[in-house]
Scaffold this motif. Sequence first.
Motif, PDB file in Angstrom:
ATOM      1  N   LYS A   1       0.816  -1.414   0.029  1.00 12.89           N
ATOM      2  CA  LYS A   1      -0.050  -0.123  -0.051  1.00 12.89           C
ATOM      3  C   LYS A   1       0.933   1.331   0.064  1.00 12.89           C
ATOM      4  O   LYS A   1       0.505   2.338  -0.336  1.00 12.89           O
TER       5      LYS A   1
ATOM      6  N   SER B   1       2.776   2.297  -2.037  1.00 14.80           N
ATOM      7  CA  SER B   1       2.960   2.656  -3.438  1.00 14.80           C
ATOM      8  C   SER B   1       1.861   3.725  -3.753  1.00 14.80           C
ATOM      9  O   SER B   1       2.015   4.353  -4.798  1.00 14.80           O
ATOM     10  N   ASP B   2       0.781   3.493  -3.006  1.00  9.32           N
ATOM     11  CA  ASP B   2      -0.205   4.496  -3.337  1.00  9.32           C
ATOM     12  C   ASP B   2      -0.353   5.543  -2.418  1.00  9.32           C
ATOM     13  O   ASP B   2      -1.293   6.451  -2.472  1.00  9.32           O
ATOM     14  N   SER B   3       0.672   5.707  -1.698  1.00  6.89           N
ATOM     15  CA  SER B   3       0.764   6.963  -0.711  1.00  6.89           C
ATOM     16  C   SER B   3       1.691   7.931  -1.218  1.00  6.89           C
ATOM     17  O   SER B   3       2.811   7.648  -1.741  1.00  6.89           O
TER      18      SER B   3
END
Length: 382
Positions: A289, A291-293
């Motif tokens: 997750k 990578s989405d931050s």
Amino acid sequence: MNHQSHEDEIDLFDLVDDIRDKWYWLGGSLLAGIALAMAYVMTATPEYQTEATITEAAPSELLPFSQAALRNRLTLSASVKDVQNNGVGDEPVSLTDEAVFELDAEAAFSSARSVLRSASTRKAFYNFLLSQPDEELLPLISSQALTEEQNLANFLTRFSFSDPGKGDSDTYLTIKFKLGSNAELARDVLNDYIAYALILHEKRVRDEFERKVHAELELYQTWVDNFRRVYESEKARQIARLEEAAQIAASIGQKKPFYNTNDVVVSSEPPLYMMGEQALRQEAELLRKRSDSPSEDIFVSGLSVVKNSIATLEGIVVDWNEVELVDVDQPALLPLKPAKPKKLLVVALGAVGGAMFGLLAALIAAASARHLRRNERNPLHF
């Protein structure tokens, strides 16, 4: 025998009497020399010379190059892979005392002096003058009777420089320029040359500044890409390790951690599957997750330092209109009188030359008259 030796002796009083007797030769030659000198002075084309002085700029004029972002560079203090393996707390970059770009008053003056004295600068300026439709100036710097190279050579010799050099405590450069028949043009051409050369110098400094800053930004961006690439590789490797350990934990029914911190021996590291399947899968999911931050960069060692340096370098603003690389201490002024011809000197030389010729002519005329009288008294018999 004695009579012959007395005739060969030179009597100073006889010479004075000879000159007095033939005074008109001396007076005529003297007047002729003065007249010729005055004629030359009146008809010769005057040549005017003007000069200007360049000095170092005040240090305050170069403050834009002392910005904090330019005073230090980053350097790699360790390999990126080593840092990632050792932990987030270790920074792969550090500051050095080496400047990204530096320019003090002495260096700026030395660079400007080279440009001002350069023959290539004067050649470029000469071509610039030829391209201008100045009907008054062009005949003074270009003659159809000469080739282009000869005209250029003549123009280059119109400049002269007075430079104390690096060993002198005074730092200045005096530029002199000579031009025939027009004092105002001599002044204007020299001032235009200085402006032309200083614009060229500023352009070179600006290009060098932009090249160095751009090169530094490219280097830092390369580091950013490398840091991220190594981080992504390590993250993928860690996720794979966690998933593998979770499978092992699932195969033996280890849902929860097998141990707590009090059970761990400091010198040993228990197998990863002992953390339990739930913890391992949860940690792997959290890593995915990231990578989405948008804040994932905080986990990349050294990235924040480099990104801050990039932002600082990109934020540098230099108002070149406010920067003075050198100081024109004395611009070229209108000369009060021509440098050539030197009227008094020419007339004085004409008078001296006429007098010397007159003395010689008077002595020869007196000797010739004396010889004729001797022949009249003692005619030769054949």
